[in-house]
Design an enzyme around this catalytic site. Structure first.
Site, PDB file in Angstrom:
ATOM      1  N   ALA A 134       0.890  -1.158   0.000  1.00  0.00           N
ATOM      2  CA  ALA A 134       0.000   0.000   0.000  1.00  0.00           C
ATOM      3  C   ALA A 134       0.928   1.207   0.000  1.00  0.00           C
ATOM      4  O   ALA A 134       1.591   1.494   0.993  1.00  0.00           O
ATOM      5  CB  ALA A 134      -0.901  -0.008   1.231  1.00  0.00           C
ATOM      6  N   SER A 135       1.019   1.894  -1.122  1.00  0.00           N
ATOM      7  CA  SER A 135       1.988   2.976  -1.282  1.00  0.00           C
ATOM      8  C   SER A 135       1.756   4.086  -0.268  1.00  0.00           C
ATOM      9  O   SER A 135       0.646   4.273   0.251  1.00  0.00           O
ATOM     10  CB  SER A 135       1.918   3.549  -2.694  1.00  0.00           C
ATOM     11  OG  SER A 135       2.195   2.559  -3.656  1.00  0.00           O
TER      12      SER A 135
END
Length: 376
Positions: free
Chosen positions: A93-94
């Site tokens: 999850a950036s």
């Protein structure tokens, strides 16, 4: 405990989140639904990476979810355990700040249709769907397990964009043309299908990660004639697209050629991003790594698929030792590119751009016809 509003306020203050529509989307889409119970948190504020566990440490887990923190959700293509911090991160999850930067860079119009390359957890697909509508968003993911979990995550909050499991480098021709392509993985070479599947005037935003130092945000405009052209907009660090992971050097057994240089390799490694764009344009496929010693020494390694060089700086000597092997004198090429950049007046990254055609890609300075040519 940390809440979505805390994240939005922090991102707005930092300048990452400026548009009301994206602020509203960040508030509407609960990131907690896209972060697994156990993962590895990598904060962007310099705090050391650490494991997070929703059951045993709910406050720390939630703090990672609602701060500017990247969360590694897969290592070693699913063979590793991300909670341990070991192995190579292969899905995440950036960090929200980088997500916001790329969404604002994409700048879709109402009614636009967007193809996302790299579904990951599904969070950015959810943000796009909230702004444009699920029917306008197609997202493609190469890993079937990651894609399956993203589908679950999105369905849990009632969003149903078109999800495809496949090689994102090929795009998704069946849904083309798109008004925008939003890429969530590092790209060394921009695949031509993305250019071909984007409507003339449409945008392709991506992290260009050629290998020398960190990556660069770039926004390309498709011209409708097989070309896409655009400028660099900032820095980025993303996991590479699987199809473009570089192989290590393949040597023919040749020995090292010894030499020396008066150029301090630290100046190259720590140069401004414009220097690294120049080096990537003039020395295609080169990669680099540098490490400092406790005694003031510094070593830098550069390599490509066939050649390698290492440069050793020691404060007790006027010149740094150089060792090179393979058909290319890679350090000589890197040094020449760095000095060329310095000779141009050390231009900043935002003065550079990228042109993509069927023949490949070309870095340029100030205008597309002023190409940063590879070294002979």
């Amino acid at each position: 405990m940390a809440e979505p509003a805390d994240l939005v306020v922090a991102l707005a203050r930092s300048g990452y989140l400026t548009e009301p529509r994206w602020r509203d989307a960040f508030l509407a889409v609960p990131r907690e639904e896209f972060v697994p119970p156990v993962a590895w948190a990598v904060p962007t504020d310099g705090t050391p990476p650490h494991p997070i566990d929703r059951q045993t440490g709910p406050a720390r887990w939630r703090a990672a979810v609602y701060t500017d923190t990247a969360v590694v959700t897969q290592t070693d293509d699913g063979e590793g355990d991300p909670a341990t911090g070991t192995g190579t991160g292969t899905s995440s999850a950036s960090a929200p700040g980088m997500v916001a930067a790329f969404l604002e860079l994409l700048d879709p119009y109402p009614g636009d249709r967007v193809l996302e390359i790299g579904t990951g957890t599904g969070w950015t697909a959810a943000l796009l769907s909230t702004v444009l509508g699920s029917d306008a968003v197609t997202s493609i993911e190469v890993d079937d397990q990651v894609a399956g979990q993203a589908s679950v995550n999105l369905g849990r909050i009632g969003l149903f964009p078109t999800l495809i499991t496949g090689d994102g480098a090929l795009g998704w021709k069946r849904g083309a043309p798109y008004d925008g392509i939003h890429v969530t993985c590092g790209v060394r070479e921009v695949p031509l299908p993305w250019v071909e599947q984007t409507r003339p005037g449409g945008s392709i935003v991506l992290p260009w990660v050629p290998g020398f130092n960190h990556g660069h945000q770039v926004k390309l405009t498709a011209l409708g004639d097989g070309r896409a052209v655009g400028r660099f907009a900032g820095g980025s660090t993303y996991m590479l697209m699987r199809a473009q992971r570089p192989a290590g050097p393949d040597f023919d057994g040749g020995g090292w050629r010894e030499g020396a240089t008066p150029l301090d390799p630290r100046r190259v490694t720590h140069a401004a991003p414009g220097a690294h764009v120049t080096i990537s344009g003039m020395v295609p496929d080169v990669q680099a790594h540098g490490a400092a010693g406790a005694d003031g020494t510094f070593q830098m390694w550069v390599w490509d698929g066939s050649s390698q060089a290492r440069v050793a700086y020691d404060p007790g000597f006027e010149r740094s030792g150089v060792e090179q092997r393979g058909p290319r004198d890679l350090w000589n090429e890197v040094e020449a590119a760095y000095l060329a950049w310095a000779g141009w007046g050390r231009p900043g990254r935002d003065r550079f751009g990228l042109t993509v055609t069927a023949a490949g890609h070309q870095v340029w300075l100030d205008a597309p016809d002023n190409q940063v040519a590879p070294t002979p």
